[in-house]
Each structure stands twice: as C-alpha cells, then as structure tokens.
Design a protein around this motif. Structure first.
Motif, PDB file in Angstrom:
ATOM      1  N   PRO A 384      58.550  19.333 -39.506  1.00 29.22           N
ATOM      2  CA  PRO A 384      59.394  18.555 -40.418  1.00 29.22           C
ATOM      3  C   PRO A 384      60.665  19.318 -40.758  1.00 29.22           C
ATOM      4  O   PRO A 384      60.613  20.469 -41.200  1.00 29.22           O
ATOM      5  N   VAL A 385      61.823  18.680 -40.551  1.00 27.24           N
ATOM      6  CA  VAL A 385      63.109  19.355 -40.769  1.00 27.24           C
ATOM      7  C   VAL A 385      64.046  18.514 -41.623  1.00 27.24           C
ATOM      8  O   VAL A 385      65.259  18.718 -41.585  1.00 27.24           O
ATOM      9  N   ASN A 386      63.505  17.559 -42.392  1.00 25.72           N
ATOM     10  CA  ASN A 386      64.381  16.693 -43.170  1.00 25.72           C
ATOM     11  C   ASN A 386      65.170  17.480 -44.218  1.00 25.72           C
ATOM     12  O   ASN A 386      66.301  17.115 -44.543  1.00 25.72           O
ATOM     13  N   GLY A 387      64.591  18.573 -44.740  1.00 24.10           N
ATOM     14  CA  GLY A 387      65.325  19.398 -45.693  1.00 24.10           C
ATOM     15  C   GLY A 387      66.529  20.061 -45.071  1.00 24.10           C
ATOM     16  O   GLY A 387      67.675  19.822 -45.486  1.00 24.10           O
ATOM     17  N   PRO A 388      66.339  20.916 -44.065  1.00 25.35           N
ATOM     18  CA  PRO A 388      67.500  21.581 -43.456  1.00 25.35           C
ATOM     19  C   PRO A 388      68.463  20.638 -42.762  1.00 25.35           C
ATOM     20  O   PRO A 388      69.622  21.003 -42.538  1.00 25.35           O
ATOM     21  N   ARG A 389      68.036  19.440 -42.418  1.00 27.36           N
ATOM     22  CA  ARG A 389      68.947  18.493 -41.764  1.00 27.36           C
ATOM     23  C   ARG A 389      69.657  17.583 -42.767  1.00 27.36           C
ATOM     24  O   ARG A 389      70.360  16.654 -42.381  1.00 27.36           O
ATOM     25  N   GLY A 390      69.432  17.804 -44.066  1.00 26.64           N
ATOM     26  CA  GLY A 390      70.208  17.091 -45.078  1.00 26.64           C
ATOM     27  C   GLY A 390      69.672  15.743 -45.487  1.00 26.64           C
ATOM     28  O   GLY A 390      70.374  14.977 -46.163  1.00 26.64           O
ATOM     29  N   LEU A 391      68.435  15.407 -45.125  1.00 20.86           N
ATOM     30  CA  LEU A 391      67.890  14.079 -45.427  1.00 20.86           C
ATOM     31  C   LEU A 391      67.045  14.057 -46.689  1.00 20.86           C
ATOM     32  O   LEU A 391      66.749  12.978 -47.209  1.00 20.86           O
ATOM     33  N   ASP A 392      66.630  15.207 -47.199  1.00 24.03           N
ATOM     34  CA  ASP A 392      65.628  15.246 -48.261  1.00 24.03           C
ATOM     35  C   ASP A 392      66.098  14.547 -49.536  1.00 24.03           C
ATOM     36  O   ASP A 392      65.581  13.510 -49.930  1.00 24.03           O
ATOM     37  N   THR A 393      67.087  15.108 -50.192  1.00 21.13           N
ATOM     38  CA  THR A 393      67.499  14.598 -51.497  1.00 21.13           C
ATOM     39  C   THR A 393      68.054  13.190 -51.417  1.00 21.13           C
ATOM     40  O   THR A 393      67.691  12.310 -52.206  1.00 21.13           O
ATOM     41  N   VAL A 394      68.923  12.929 -50.465  1.00 21.28           N
ATOM     42  CA  VAL A 394      69.567  11.617 -50.381  1.00 21.28           C
ATOM     43  C   VAL A 394      68.557  10.523 -50.113  1.00 21.28           C
ATOM     44  O   VAL A 394      68.587   9.452 -50.729  1.00 21.28           O
ATOM     45  N   SER A 395      67.630  10.766 -49.195  1.00 19.57           N
ATOM     46  CA  SER A 395      66.711   9.697 -48.792  1.00 19.57           C
ATOM     47  C   SER A 395      65.740   9.326 -49.894  1.00 19.57           C
ATOM     48  O   SER A 395      65.193   8.225 -49.889  1.00 19.57           O
ATOM     49  N   ARG A 396      65.490  10.199 -50.866  1.00 17.66           N
ATOM     50  CA  ARG A 396      64.558   9.883 -51.940  1.00 17.66           C
ATOM     51  C   ARG A 396      65.055   8.751 -52.831  1.00 17.66           C
ATOM     52  O   ARG A 396      64.279   8.122 -53.541  1.00 17.66           O
ATOM     53  N   SER A 397      66.354   8.486 -52.832  1.00 16.01           N
ATOM     54  CA  SER A 397      66.902   7.440 -53.692  1.00 16.01           C
ATOM     55  C   SER A 397      66.669   6.048 -53.136  1.00 16.01           C
ATOM     56  O   SER A 397      66.924   5.060 -53.832  1.00 16.01           O
ATOM     57  N   GLY A 398      66.197   5.943 -51.899  1.00 11.41           N
ATOM     58  CA  GLY A 398      65.974   4.640 -51.293  1.00 11.41           C
ATOM     59  C   GLY A 398      64.518   4.407 -50.973  1.00 11.41           C
ATOM     60  O   GLY A 398      63.703   5.336 -50.935  1.00 11.41           O
TER      61      GLY A 398
END
Length: 593
Positions: A384-398
């Motif tokens: 899982p690489v959603n954190g280092p690839r920039g998806l973690d924080t933003v994707s939680r809002s949807g």
C-alpha cells in the motif's frame, strides 16, 4: 465530526456521525477519536484541497492543462436512475445503475447504455422506467434507441458488462441486479434478444458488478458476477437516533451474510454454466462484492480475478489454469486497506501507474477511509502506497464508487479519477454533513505522486456519483468520461486537453482466442523510457463497462516501435512500426510470435 468505529462493530465501514447512535439493526460502541490524518466532512472540500495540494509542475504550461467540458445538456441523454433515493431507504437504493460504453450497431461510434432501478412499492414497469440505450449520432449527440433495439426491460438493474460472448463480431450485453441477472444477444441488425443464463441461487441473489474474460483459454468469454449480501425488503428497517428522534437510513452490510460470487463458464452453444464452486471462487460469508476487475496480475500469462468487498476482506483469485483459482488476497497484500482493516470497498482501477511494467490496483472505500493504492512488487506481492503517493488525506473526504486509471493527457502517465457520493442524506441535522460530493481527479506526477486538480466545471460541483466508464466518444484519439449519478442525468465529459503528443488506438481481434481479448496484457515500446503497460479493460470501476479500445501515448513519434499482447493462452504476439494518429485493428495471427 465523524467517529471511527473499530473491528466488526463498525457500521458500514466504521463511520457514523457523533452524538448519533444506531437502532433497529446494529448497536454501536462509544466514539473513538479520529487519527490525526483524518479529514472530516465538516471541513469544506475546497479547504482540504488547498491544504494538501501544490501547484502542478506539468500544468505550468497552459497548453497542457487537463480539462473536460460537460456535453450532457445538449446530448439528448435524459436518463435518470429510478427508485433511489426514496424515503423507504431500501438497501437496493444505495448502488445506483450501471454504465456501459460500446458500439452496438457497428457504425464506429460508441453508444451509451444505462441500467435502471425499481422500487418495491411502485415497480419500474408501472412508471415505464426501463433501462436505456442511446445510439450515437456523432458530435456528442444521442437518441434513445431502447425500444428500437428491443432492450426495454424493468427491474433492479445495477452493473453492466458489454462483450461479444459468442464471437460473432457484435457486442452483447449483460446486466446484473437484485433478484435477476439478464443477458442480451446482439442480433447484428440493431436489435437484441434475451439469452439464457443459469437460474439464480435464490430470489434474493443480488448481483452488482460483472466482467467478461476468457478465464480458461478456450477461445470463449466467460462471465464473472460479484454478488452482495442477503437482504429482503421485508427485513426490519434501520435507523439512526438523534436525541431520541429516529432517522431512517439504508441498512449496513455489517452482520448480514455475504453472497458467493457466480462464475459462468461459456459452453460455446449460447449457454453458460455456473462453475463457481468447483473453480474455487466461493468464499463463505466474506463475499460481499461490489466490484470486479480481471487482469494478469502476476504476469504468468493467465488472467486473475480481483474482487472488492464491502466491509470484508477483498479477494484475489489467482488463476491456476483449467478454470481453477486460488484465493491469495491476504498473501499478496491486497485483502485489507492500508490501515490493516477490511475497507468498505466499492470500486477498482487496474493499471501501471509508475511505468515499472507491473499492473497496480486502486480501490475506493467509504467516507473517512482512504482510496487504496496497491503497488505491484512482483513476487513480493503488493504494497500500500496511498500515503507516499499523496492519496491518503485527500481521498478521506470522499465516499468513492467508480474509479478509473487512464492517461487522459497522453503524457504516458495515467491519471486517476474517482466519483464520490454518500448513501445517507443527513444534511438536515445541520452538521455540515455532505450527501452530494465532488469527484476527485488526480494528476499523475510521473509515478511519484498524485496531485488533486480541478479540470473543469464538473469538478467544482457536488454530485451523487456512482458508476464511471471511459472511451473515445468522438474518435479524436483521447479518452472521454461518462459518470452515472443518482437524482441527476449522467455526466458526459469531453476531454478537451491539448495532448503532449499523438496517440495510438489499438483494437485487438482474436481469431483462435476470444474475439475480444478482455483483460489481456498490452505492452507498447515508445522511443523513450520504459514500455507502457496496460490491459484491454475487463470489469473495473464500479458497475461499469468501458470501451475495449486501448489508447496509448505516442509522444512526438510518427510511429511506435512495437506493440505486444499476451493472448489468453499465454502466447505473445507483436507488431512493429505502427503509425501514430490512427486506429489499428490488430488481428491475431497477423503479427510475429
């Protein structure tokens, strides 16, 4: 504020509004504070984006800004999914309908299909709410051809899958649904006729998404259908309580038995046989499927099956050959979300986002959970690489449903699109709780990170997004986007991005193999950099079916050095020096092996 609930007591993926308790179906323990990385829906989406994004390097040149224009208003498409949402809050109202892009009449332009819903108190047939197919006239204009195509049908329609299951050159259509799956054979004259399918296991069988692929390399497309949970409209309703006042909501899958998936083997005479049990894809009550994608994930030449389940572990069925599968989701690292819990998974995207030659997986989840990015490491499985690839924080809002990984700007690095929308309307509680949500569009920064951008007016507005499918609707060499909604017509988005270079459109035609080699691996050697690896789409997204034409960036080159495909039997065929800027129909046996 959203509270995160733990373990199996999590309500529909572990989220609920603070100060609310659940009654009627499940009990919820006391609130648990969110982790520091959590983005809560009382924070405006625009503030989230501003906090976590930076100016995009690739967009410093305005010529290459990614942009889409909505063509819906003047398209002639007036479809609105029937029966959801309603005050009854049946579980069947959550998913919305399916979307399929395919050329059913053979005129070279993609047509649009939308499955439709129903209601237990006022069935679709009583109000004429049929599924609909729209025939393309060119220039993003369509007309309703449902009656002429003999596709008028009613029911709780959900996922759609389009494929030529009988190898006659005309694309057929399957629609999954609650209590009924249906298959239509394309007669080749602009009309369809219904074809037989094995009977459902029970009248409560609930098909969601589906995918065609030749899973046993016999030259015939088989059909994989994911099923959801055991539910009946006679089951007790579910409620939230706000200071003693009950608020009806659609029920959670938590605590409900899952339904085993179906695997229909194509017998070659117009009939299918459900071989799920003997094939090894029947997995107890953990099967609560909402999406399926088929691709060769371990590069052994055999097509594997990945299933996204709602609040239970996801499945990866590794193909062992001769229609035998082994479930290896945990072993391969794609069973659980990055925080080591079973996510409420709803959509799947598959592709090589970082150009390392291996197919990666992306999975959408419920509100306050991440969009998972599983990087394929080969024999070591997925990371899982959603954190280092920039998806973690933003994707939680949807709250993600449909998801696609596609190179929209033709720079050789596929972008990521996610459509969002909640299943409960709690806005009346005054908690700044979003029901409609903005879609997420992430530009790919050369495989190092994804960055959220807003490529058009559609992305500034909230929707109840569900399915999402891709295809070149205007045959201009880039990929357009169709998004299914609840309450509103689908979005038809024209890709107006000025590309970084030319493109190559590839249509593969099987001869000994199935005519459509769905799910098969495709490699393209460009003048610079590593080979571009993708697949002929098979399933993916959420309840959607994208066009099987493969579009790849050619850059400034006038031709592409080499294109390779791995056919379902494992044979590799290649073509060399294909001119850019045109559609190539690559027939099996005309290349080199």
């Amino acid at each position: 504020m959203i509270w995160q609930l733990r373990s199996t007591m999590r309500f529909h993926c572990g989220l609920i509004v603070a100060l609310l308790t659940l009654s009627g179906c499940e009990k919820v323990p006391g609130p648990v504070p969110p982790t520091p990385a959590t983005v809560t829906p009382d924070q405006p989406d625009s503030e989230i984006a501003a906090a976590v994004t930076q100016p995009a390097a690739a967009e410093e040149n305005p010529r290459h800004l990614i942009r889409f224009s909505s063509m819906t208003a003047d398209s002639g498409v007036a479809f609105i999914y029937y029966g959801a949402p309603t005050p009854e809050c049946y579980m069947t109202e959550q998913n919305g309908g399916g979307t399929a892009l395919f050329d059913y009449d053979g005129d070279g332009i993609l047509d649009l299909f939308f499955s439709n819903g129903s209601h237990f108190l006022k069935p679709a047939a009583d109000v004429g709410a049929s599924q609909q197919i729209y025939r393309a006239q060119g220039e993003f204009h369509y007309f309703d051809a449902t009656a002429a195509a003999r596709l008028t049908a009613f029911g709780f329609g959900m996922g759609a899958a389009a494929a030529d299951f009988d190898n006659d050159g005309f694309v057929d259509l399957f629609v999954a649904g609650y209590g009924q799956n249906r298959l239509w054979h394309n007669c080749g004259d602009g009309t369809f006729e219904e074809a037989p399918l094995p009977p459902l296991r029970t009248s409560r069988t609930w098909g969601t998404s589906a995918a065609f692929a030749d899973l046993n390399a016999d030259g015939l497309l088989d059909l994989y259908v994911v099923n959801y949970v055991d539910w009946s409209p006679d089951d007790p309703p579910c409620f939230l309580e706000d200071q003693g006042k009950p608020i009806k909501i659609s029920c959670s899958p938590v605590g409900r038995p899952g339904q085993a998936d179906a695997l229909y083997q194509n017998l070659g005479d117009g009939r299918f046989e459900d071989v799920a049990q003997q094939a090894g894809v029947v997995i107890g009550s953990d099967a609560k499927g909402l999406a399926v994608a088929i691709a060769d994930l371990d590069t052994d030449g055999l097509l594997d099956v990945y299933v996204a389940n709602d609040t239970t572990r996801n499945f990866l069925f590794r193909n062992l050959g001769t229609m035998q599968f082994q479930e290896e989701g945990v072993l391969r690292g794609v069973a659980f979300s990055e925080d080591r819990i079973a996510g409420a998974s709803m959509g799947i995207a598959c592709g090589d986002y970082n150009r390392d030659g291996r197919l990666d997986l992306f999975v959408t989840n419920f509100l306050n959970q991440v969009t998972d990015a599983f990087e394929n490491l080969g024999e070591a499985g997925f990371l899982p690489v959603n954190g280092p690839r920039g998806l973690d924080t933003v994707s939680r809002s949807g709250m993600g449903f449909g998801i696609v990984l596609t190179d929209f700007d033709l720079d050789g690095w596929p972008e990521l699109f996610v459509t969002n929308g909640h299943i409960w309307d709690l806005t009346s509680l005054g908690l700044q709780y979003e029901f409609q949500m903005r879609s997420h569009f992430f530009a790919n920064r050369q495989g190092k990170r994804f960055e959220r951008i807003y490529p058009g007016d559609y992305f500034q507005k909230p929707w109840l997004g569900r399915s999402a499918a891709t295809g070149d609707l205007d045959n201009d060499g880039d990929t357009d986007l169709v998004i299914g909604h609840l309450q509103q017509p689908p979005a038809i988005l024209r890709n107006d991005t000025e590309p970084y270079g030319g493109s190559l459109r590839l249509k593969f035609i099987g001869v000994q193999s199935a005519r459509q080699p769905l799910g098969c691996r495709v490699e393209v050697d460009l003048d610079e950099g590593p080979a571009y690896v993708t697949t002929v789409p098979s399933g993916g997204s959420f309840q959607a079916s994208s066009d099987d034409t493969v579009i790849v960036a050619a850059g400034a080159a006038k031709s592409v050095k080499q294109v390779r495909i791995v056919w379902p039997n494992g044979q590799i065929e290649r073509w060399e020096n294909l001119p850019a800027g045109t559609l190539h129909q690559l027939r099996e046996g005309t290349g080199e092996r």
